[in-house]
Scaffold this motif. Structure first.
Motif, PDB file in Angstrom:
ATOM      1  N   VAL A  18       0.839  -1.209   0.000  1.00 29.02           N
ATOM      2  CA  VAL A  18       0.000   0.000   0.000  1.00 29.02           C
ATOM      3  C   VAL A  18       0.869   1.252   0.000  1.00 29.02           C
ATOM      4  N   CYS A  19       1.503   1.553   1.113  1.00 31.96           N
ATOM      5  CA  CYS A  19       2.279   2.799   1.205  1.00 31.96           C
ATOM      6  C   CYS A  19       3.124   2.741   2.478  1.00 31.96           C
ATOM      7  N   THR A  20       4.417   2.886   2.310  1.00 33.81           N
ATOM      8  CA  THR A  20       5.302   2.807   3.481  1.00 33.81           C
ATOM      9  C   THR A  20       5.066   3.973   4.442  1.00 33.81           C
ATOM     10  N   LEU A  21       4.680   5.140   3.871  1.00 37.00           N
ATOM     11  CA  LEU A  21       4.433   6.287   4.752  1.00 37.00           C
ATOM     12  C   LEU A  21       3.168   6.064   5.584  1.00 37.00           C
ATOM     13  N   LYS A  22       2.172   5.466   4.968  1.00 37.74           N
ATOM     14  CA  LYS A  22       0.961   5.134   5.726  1.00 37.74           C
ATOM     15  C   LYS A  22       1.319   4.145   6.852  1.00 37.74           C
ATOM     16  N   TYR A  23       2.184   3.203   6.543  1.00 33.29           N
ATOM     17  CA  TYR A  23       2.641   2.267   7.577  1.00 33.29           C
ATOM     18  C   TYR A  23       3.235   3.058   8.750  1.00 33.29           C
ATOM     19  N   PHE A  24       4.085   4.016   8.414  1.00 36.52           N
ATOM     20  CA  PHE A  24       4.724   4.813   9.473  1.00 36.52           C
ATOM     21  C   PHE A  24       3.667   5.507  10.341  1.00 36.52           C
ATOM     22  N   PHE A  25       2.717   6.178   9.686  1.00 41.02           N
ATOM     23  CA  PHE A  25       1.707   6.915  10.463  1.00 41.02           C
ATOM     24  C   PHE A  25       0.912   5.973  11.370  1.00 41.02           C
ATOM     25  N   ARG A  26       0.562   4.808  10.811  1.00 46.77           N
ATOM     26  CA  ARG A  26      -0.323   3.911  11.575  1.00 46.77           C
ATOM     27  C   ARG A  26       0.416   3.078  12.610  1.00 46.77           C
ATOM     28  N   TRP A 242       8.273   6.360   2.555  1.00 43.64           N
ATOM     29  CA  TRP A 242       8.040   7.405   1.566  1.00 43.64           C
ATOM     30  C   TRP A 242       6.595   7.320   1.089  1.00 43.64           C
ATOM     31  N   PRO A 243       6.065   8.436   0.547  1.00 42.35           N
ATOM     32  CA  PRO A 243       4.664   8.403   0.113  1.00 42.35           C
ATOM     33  C   PRO A 243       4.476   7.684  -1.213  1.00 42.35           C
ATOM     34  N   ASN A 244       3.365   7.028  -1.362  1.00 45.68           N
ATOM     35  CA  ASN A 244       2.984   6.383  -2.627  1.00 45.68           C
ATOM     36  C   ASN A 244       1.965   7.298  -3.310  1.00 45.68           C
ATOM     37  N   ASP A 245       2.446   8.518  -3.656  1.00 46.28           N
ATOM     38  CA  ASP A 245       1.543   9.553  -4.176  1.00 46.28           C
ATOM     39  C   ASP A 245       0.742   9.085  -5.378  1.00 46.28           C
ATOM     40  N   GLY A 246      -0.523   9.466  -5.397  1.00 51.16           N
ATOM     41  CA  GLY A 246      -1.374   9.203  -6.561  1.00 51.16           C
ATOM     42  C   GLY A 246      -1.817   7.750  -6.673  1.00 51.16           C
ATOM     43  N   TRP A 249      -4.669   3.954  -3.230  1.00 52.20           N
ATOM     44  CA  TRP A 249      -4.898   3.877  -1.788  1.00 52.20           C
ATOM     45  C   TRP A 249      -5.109   5.247  -1.159  1.00 52.20           C
ATOM     46  N   CYS A 250      -4.708   6.320  -1.868  1.00 50.18           N
ATOM     47  CA  CYS A 250      -4.746   7.653  -1.245  1.00 50.18           C
ATOM     48  C   CYS A 250      -6.180   8.091  -0.931  1.00 50.18           C
ATOM     49  N   GLY A 251      -7.138   7.739  -1.809  1.00 53.99           N
ATOM     50  CA  GLY A 251      -8.525   8.168  -1.600  1.00 53.99           C
ATOM     51  C   GLY A 251      -9.106   7.657  -0.287  1.00 53.99           C
ATOM     52  N   GLY A 252      -8.672   6.508   0.149  1.00 53.94           N
ATOM     53  CA  GLY A 252      -9.212   5.933   1.385  1.00 53.94           C
ATOM     54  C   GLY A 252      -8.223   6.018   2.531  1.00 53.94           C
ATOM     55  N   CYS A 253      -7.245   6.905   2.416  1.00 51.62           N
ATOM     56  CA  CYS A 253      -6.211   6.977   3.463  1.00 51.62           C
ATOM     57  C   CYS A 253      -6.660   7.913   4.578  1.00 51.62           C
ATOM     58  N   PRO A 254      -6.557   7.501   5.828  1.00 52.12           N
ATOM     59  CA  PRO A 254      -6.994   8.366   6.927  1.00 52.12           C
ATOM     60  C   PRO A 254      -5.924   9.372   7.370  1.00 52.12           C
ATOM     61  N   PHE A 255      -4.815   9.450   6.644  1.00 55.52           N
ATOM     62  CA  PHE A 255      -3.715  10.325   7.099  1.00 55.52           C
ATOM     63  C   PHE A 255      -3.311  11.361   6.045  1.00 55.52           C
ATOM     64  N   THR A 256      -4.260  11.877   5.278  1.00 58.61           N
ATOM     65  CA  THR A 256      -3.894  12.754   4.154  1.00 58.61           C
ATOM     66  C   THR A 256      -3.253  14.067   4.622  1.00 58.61           C
ATOM     67  N   GLN A 257      -3.679  14.592   5.756  1.00 56.82           N
ATOM     68  CA  GLN A 257      -3.091  15.871   6.210  1.00 56.82           C
ATOM     69  C   GLN A 257      -1.648  15.656   6.664  1.00 56.82           C
ATOM     70  N   ALA A 258      -1.444  14.617   7.440  1.00 54.09           N
ATOM     71  CA  ALA A 258      -0.062  14.320   7.880  1.00 54.09           C
ATOM     72  C   ALA A 258       0.807  14.049   6.663  1.00 54.09           C
ATOM     73  N   CYS A 259       0.249  13.378   5.664  1.00 52.78           N
ATOM     74  CA  CYS A 259       1.001  13.058   4.455  1.00 52.78           C
ATOM     75  C   CYS A 259       1.366  14.336   3.707  1.00 52.78           C
ATOM     76  N   ALA A 260       0.414  15.292   3.648  1.00 50.30           N
ATOM     77  CA  ALA A 260       0.671  16.542   2.917  1.00 50.30           C
ATOM     78  C   ALA A 260       1.799  17.343   3.565  1.00 50.30           C
TER      79      ALA A 260
HETATM   80  S1  SF4 Z   1      -2.261   9.810   1.246  1.00 47.32           S
HETATM   81 FE1  SF4 Z   1      -0.023   9.712   1.612  1.00 47.32          FE
HETATM   82  S2  SF4 Z   1       0.222   8.315   3.324  1.00 47.32           S
HETATM   83 FE2  SF4 Z   1      -1.809   7.990   2.493  1.00 47.32          FE
HETATM   84  S3  SF4 Z   1      -1.588   6.328   0.990  1.00 47.32           S
HETATM   85 FE3  SF4 Z   1      -1.406   8.242  -0.136  1.00 47.32          FE
HETATM   86  S4  SF4 Z   1       0.797   8.679  -0.174  1.00 47.32           S
HETATM   87 FE4  SF4 Z   1       0.449   7.147   1.416  1.00 47.32          FE
END
Ligand code: SF4
Length: 275
Positions: A18-26, A242-246, A249-260
């Motif tokens: 999915v996204c390593t950055l999302k992993y970090f946040f969660r 790192w973010p998996n931009d675009g 998974w981004c549409g359903g990510c609960p951490f978009t502000q932290a990611c931005a």
């Molecule tokens: S919004 Fe950011 S943290 Fe969330 S899945 Fe997308 S790139 Fe990853």
């Protein structure tokens, strides 16, 4: 930073698929979600309803859909009180409750009684390389939604409940990470050469559909799973996120502000790594 003591499928898939950055946040920063989604709550409530129904089901009786519906209604009603919830366009709480009833009716028409070995059973298993015998210091953990007895062989069959928007494709089930993890775990737990797994999929079409997909797996993919878990652990230990931009998974990510805000201070992740 340390990788988890035992990897769950959801943590592993978040890091590698999915996204390593999302992993970090969660899983590392343990951030509170910034938003939640009606589809997630709908799926959880259906899951709770099915679990209750299986627990209540008696041999030779029809599927206890009334039990499933009541638990679904109660569960979803509470979840919908979440002030952070985001609905899809045109979706309403009442509409979701009605849809759930229709989905469970379809399930009840197709489901048959099965002898249950366990519901919502937690597992932790060591991860062993099939070729070298090396034991990875961090094993695998998770929950099986349902384990039933195969009526012909008496062997366990792991069942996973899914609620999706589209029909599930069975093409790539063999390579699916969740199937790999569960297959490994059930062979370890029951001392089997092959694991039998099944996905019971409720598709939220205008006209709901119930799909049943079966897969049987031996140890062929175990070495690859072992190395995947080791690679993920090394990435986490080294603070590689790192973010998996675009991505989808981004549409359903609960951490978009932290990611931005991530690129303003990426070293903040490193300081977590050094704790
Ligand atoms: S919004 Fe950011 S943290 Fe969330 S899945 Fe997308 S790139 Fe990853």
């Amino acid at each position: 930073m340390t990788a988890p003591k035992a990897w769950s499928y959801s943590a592993l898939s978040t890091y590698v698929s999915v996204c390593t950055l999302k992993y970090f946040f969660r899983y590392v920063a343990n951030l509170e979600p910034e938003r939640s989604f009606s589809r997630m709550y709908f799926g959880l409530a259906i899951h709770a309803g099915l679990e209750a129904a299986y627990r209540a089901w008696k041999p030779d009786a029809p599927a206890p859909v009334g039990v499933a519906k009541k638990v679904f209604m109660d569960d979803l009603t509470i979840r919908l009180e979440d002030p952070m919830i985001e609905f899809k366009k045109g979706e309403t709480p009442e509409g979701l409750l009605t849809e759930g009833m229709a989905v469970l009716d379809v399930w009840a028409k197709e489901a048959r009684y099965e002898e249950i070995i366990s519901t919502e059973s937690e597992f932790t298993v060591p991860l062993v390389h099939p070729g070298t015998g090396e034991i990875f210091e961090r094993g695998l953990k998770g929950w099986f939604d349902l384990v039933v007895k195969d009526p012909d062989t008496g062997e366990p069959v792991v069942v996973d409940f899914k609620t999706t928007a589209r029909r599930f494709s069975g093409d790539k089930l063999e390579a699916d990470l969740q199937i790999r993890v569960y297959s490994y775990a059930i062979r370890q737990l029951y001392g089997l050469d092959r694991a039998n797994l099944r996905l019971d999929v409720l598709v939220r079409n205008k006209k709901p559909v119930f799909q049943r997909l079966e897969v049987s797996q031996d140890s062929e993919g175990d070495a690859r799973l072992f190395e995947l878990v080791r690679a993920a652990g090394r990435g986490v230990e080294a603070g590689v996120f790192w973010p998996n931009d675009g991505s989808i998974w981004c549409g359903g990510c609960p951490f978009t502000q932290a990611c931005a805000r991530w690129h303003d201070n990426p070293d903040a992740l490193r300081s977590h790594s050094e704790k």
